[in-house]
Design an enzyme around this catalytic site. Structure first.
Site, PDB file in Angstrom:
ATOM      1  CE  LYS A 167      14.560   0.564  -1.023  1.00  0.00           C
ATOM      2  NZ  LYS A 167      13.795  -0.454  -0.349  1.00  0.00           N
ATOM      3  CB  THR A 185       7.538   6.331   2.992  1.00  0.00           C
ATOM      4  OG1 THR A 185       7.774   5.658   4.332  1.00  0.00           O
ATOM      5  CG2 THR A 185       6.559   7.263   3.058  1.00  0.00           C
ATOM      6  NE  ARG A 233      11.606  -6.048  -0.245  1.00  0.00           N
ATOM      7  CZ  ARG A 233      12.883  -5.815   0.446  1.00  0.00           C
ATOM      8  NH1 ARG A 233      13.631  -6.665   0.917  1.00  0.00           N
ATOM      9  NH2 ARG A 233      12.808  -4.943   0.800  1.00  0.00           N
ATOM     10  CE  LYS A 277      13.645  -2.087   7.304  1.00  0.00           C
ATOM     11  NZ  LYS A 277      13.205  -2.643   6.092  1.00  0.00           N
ATOM     12  CB  ALA A 291      17.817  -6.156  -1.299  1.00  0.00           C
ATOM     13  CG  PHE A 295      19.170  -3.024   1.712  1.00  0.00           C
ATOM     14  CD1 PHE A 295      18.876  -2.094   2.824  1.00  0.00           C
ATOM     15  CD2 PHE A 295      19.460  -4.218   1.844  1.00  0.00           C
ATOM     16  CE1 PHE A 295      18.703  -2.908   4.145  1.00  0.00           C
ATOM     17  CE2 PHE A 295      19.039  -4.816   3.178  1.00  0.00           C
ATOM     18  CZ  PHE A 295      18.921  -4.460   4.103  1.00  0.00           C
ATOM     19  CG  PHE A 331      12.972  13.616   6.131  1.00  0.00           C
ATOM     20  CD1 PHE A 331      12.953  12.993   7.467  1.00  0.00           C
ATOM     21  CD2 PHE A 331      12.956  12.955   4.997  1.00  0.00           C
ATOM     22  CE1 PHE A 331      12.799  11.547   7.518  1.00  0.00           C
ATOM     23  CE2 PHE A 331      12.997  11.761   5.124  1.00  0.00           C
ATOM     24  CZ  PHE A 331      13.122  10.959   6.302  1.00  0.00           C
ATOM     25  CD1 TRP A 390       6.313   9.673   7.051  1.00  0.00           C
ATOM     26  CD2 TRP A 390       5.708  11.829   7.661  1.00  0.00           C
ATOM     27  NE1 TRP A 390       6.139   9.706   8.327  1.00  0.00           N
ATOM     28  CE2 TRP A 390       5.675  11.119   8.707  1.00  0.00           C
ATOM     29  CE3 TRP A 390       5.175  13.137   7.763  1.00  0.00           C
ATOM     30  CZ2 TRP A 390       5.269  11.368  10.058  1.00  0.00           C
ATOM     31  CZ3 TRP A 390       4.724  13.603   8.933  1.00  0.00           C
ATOM     32  CH2 TRP A 390       4.828  12.946  10.157  1.00  0.00           C
TER      33      TRP A 390
END
Length: 557
Positions: free
Chosen positions: A72, A74, A95, A106, A274, A302, A382, A410
């Protein structure tokens, strides 16, 4: 892939932050510099920008997260870069990463690949010290509570009914419940206490919802810290601590200016969770961005059941704007997990599991439609996605007439979202429906909770614990029933059970406890087993982190 992300970030050709500022109409005098590549923006800029035209706000949200990843942030960064690439005046609003998840699961945040915000190492470590200031402000209130009781307790605070908790921006399960004041009469009165992770604290929520410094002080003043022996409310204002707390936060309230890998301006400010808090960057940063750009691309934490709902129901109302469009991010990997595939098996093609997992995406689309907002589904591509899987998802979206775009940010940065950017603009320009929220402020707390549970989660109803029912009555008596509702729910599922993937049906949401966040302007409804202080996993991301002899970070992603 993690090392590739870090390597890409470390090789970034950044522009000086004063040059980034010029792109959005700011001078060096408008900035408080934190080195060459990051700065804070002085709040007096708000007044100078008041008469500027308001830019359009685009929210990036996602399906329910899985260990497979959704991308999200990215996508948010890549989309902002794409807007710049096609010649649009855009700012990204994100954020700040929380230290706990960075050290825990993460390992890093704020994008990946060629769609990152930089300087990435600074961002994921101490940045400009905002979260440290919020931690200090929270603990200053705790210190003043215990000192007040120790010095005679003129407010008659009942130590058994203190609801305020200390804070630390780290996943530390050992601090969930503690006892303070041990060691004798000189160390105050022993009492039970606990810690929240800083990003779940009310100070974080208050800072991100405040419109200016004075509003921040008034909100801090209203924060409820506990009750007297007669069960009367005690606030930070009653303690006389609101001035000192606001002083601690005088720099933290200023938005942070940085840039993406493609030098698109980014305001990164605030970091409420969130799944516990409201999950959005600060109102000050978003409103400032709206006055400096034609398009503001922002994200909420999220899935759409958490961050998007709170952005649309809580933040936009308090900030005073209507959003223009939503980008709903989904990955084939995550949809396969929602369809029953184990993480270790995601490399294998599985069209049938993908089709089953699409139910989760479908529910989130329905939620955005319920808000009457135009949307685009972004298929975050991906490298291991097969042609058959991409075709199956694309055909489903086309059959059901859901606008979509395959995003490759990406791999390609802004170029990978040019089609997405064009489709977002088209959706905004052709929309004729009026934005609507899940509830009215005049509704009862029960109605607000049930509207969210039924419409956003797909639940058939809500169960309340005995404690929650008692709190509903008390809060109505206090006049808090007309505040907004902030649901605290697992991010892993549409239900309140983190083990239920996909699209659960015929289930109930259980509200076990309500907590007043009067400074923030909402009531937190805790569902299921949600905790406000996470724990570290068996193998924390921190175990892979290091620093070389030249001071370069290793494993920070």
């Amino acid at each position: 892939m993690e090392n590739i992300d870090l390597k890409i970030a470390q090789q970034a050709k950044m522009e000086k932050v004063v040059d980034i500022a010029k792109k959005i109409g700011l001078s060096e005098d408008d900035l408080e510099l934190y080195g060459k590549y990051k700065a804070k923006i002085h709040l007096d800029v708000q007044k100078r920008l008041e008469k500027n035209k308001d830019g359009k706000v685009i929210l990036v949200t996602a399906i329910n997260p899985t260990p497979a990843g959704e991308g999200k942030s990215t996508t948010t960064v890549g989309l902002g870069q794409a807007f710049s690439k096609i010649g649009e005046n855009a700012i990204i609003a994100l954020r700040e990463p929380s230290f706990g998840p960075v050290m825990g699961v993460k390992g890093g945040a704020a994008g990946g690949g060629y769609a990152q915000v930089v300087p990435m190492e600074d961002l994921n470590l101490h940045f400009t010290g905002d979260i440290h200031a919020i931690t200090t402000a929270t603990n200053a209130i705790s210190a003043m509570i215990d000192n007040h009781i120790h010095q005679g307790n003129d407010l008659n605070i009942d130590p058994r009914r203190i609801t305020w908790k200390r804070a630390l921006d780290m996943n530390d399960r050992a601090l969930r419940q503690v006892v303070v004041g041990l060691g004798g009469i000189g160390n105050s009165i022993p009492r039970e206490d606990g810690f929240n992770i800083t990003v779940a604290s009310e100070i974080m929520a208050v800072l991100c919802l405040a419109k200016d410094l004075q509003d921040l002080k008034e909100r801090v003043k209203r924060i409820v810290i506990g009750y007297t022996y007669q069960r009367k409310v005690v606030t930070v204002g009653d303690l006389g601590a609101h001035g000192a707390v606001t002083l601690i936060l005088k720099d933290a309230i200023m938005p942070n200016l940085v840039q993406t890998l493609e030098n698109t301006p980014a305001l990164v400010h605030g970091g409420p969770f969130a799944n516990i808090a409201h999950g959005c960057n600060s109102i000050i940063a978003t409103n400032m961005a709206r006055k400096m750009a034609d398009y503001v691309i922002t994200e909420a934490g999220f899935g759409a059941d958490l961050g998007a709902e709170k952005f649309l129901d809580i933040k936009t109302q308090q900030a005073g704007f209507d959003p223009s469009a939503v980008v709903l991010v989904a990955t084939i990997r995550a949809l396969k997990m929602h369809g029953g595939v184990k993480k270790d098996d995601l490399k294998e093609e599985n069209v049938e599991a993908l089709k089953k997992g699409i139910e989760n995406l479908e529910k989130h689309i329905e939620t955005i439609q319920a808000f009457n907002l135009p949307y685009i589904v972004a298929i975050n591509h991906f490298v291991l996605d097969t042609d058959n899987e991409v075709k199956a998802l694309s055909e489903w979206l086309e059959t059901h007439q859901h606008p979509y775009s395959v995003s490759k940010v990406w791999e390609k940065g802004g170029e990978g979202a040019v089609d997405l950017a064009h489709k977002v603009i088209e959706a905004i320009n052709t929309n004729t429906k009026p934005f609507k929220r899940m509830y009215e402020l005049s509704d009862s707390l029960e109605t607000k909770i049930e509207n969210i549970a039924k419409t956003v989660y797909g639940a058939k109803g809500v169960n309340y614990s005995k404690e929650a029912l008692t709190q509903l009555k008390k809060y109505k008596k206090e006049g808090w029933d007309k505040l907004q509702v902030c649901m605290a729910k697992t991010q892993m599922s549409l239900s309140d059970d983190p083990k239920v993937y996909g699209r659960p049906r015929d289930f109930m949401i259980t509200v076990r406890e309500l907590r007043p966040s009067i400074g923030a302007g909402f009531i937190v409804a805790l569902t299921g087993e949600m905790m406000t202080m996470p724990g570290l996993p068996k193998e924390p991301a921190a175990m892979q982190m290091d620093i070389d002899e030249d001071g370069n970070a290793k494993g920070l992603f």
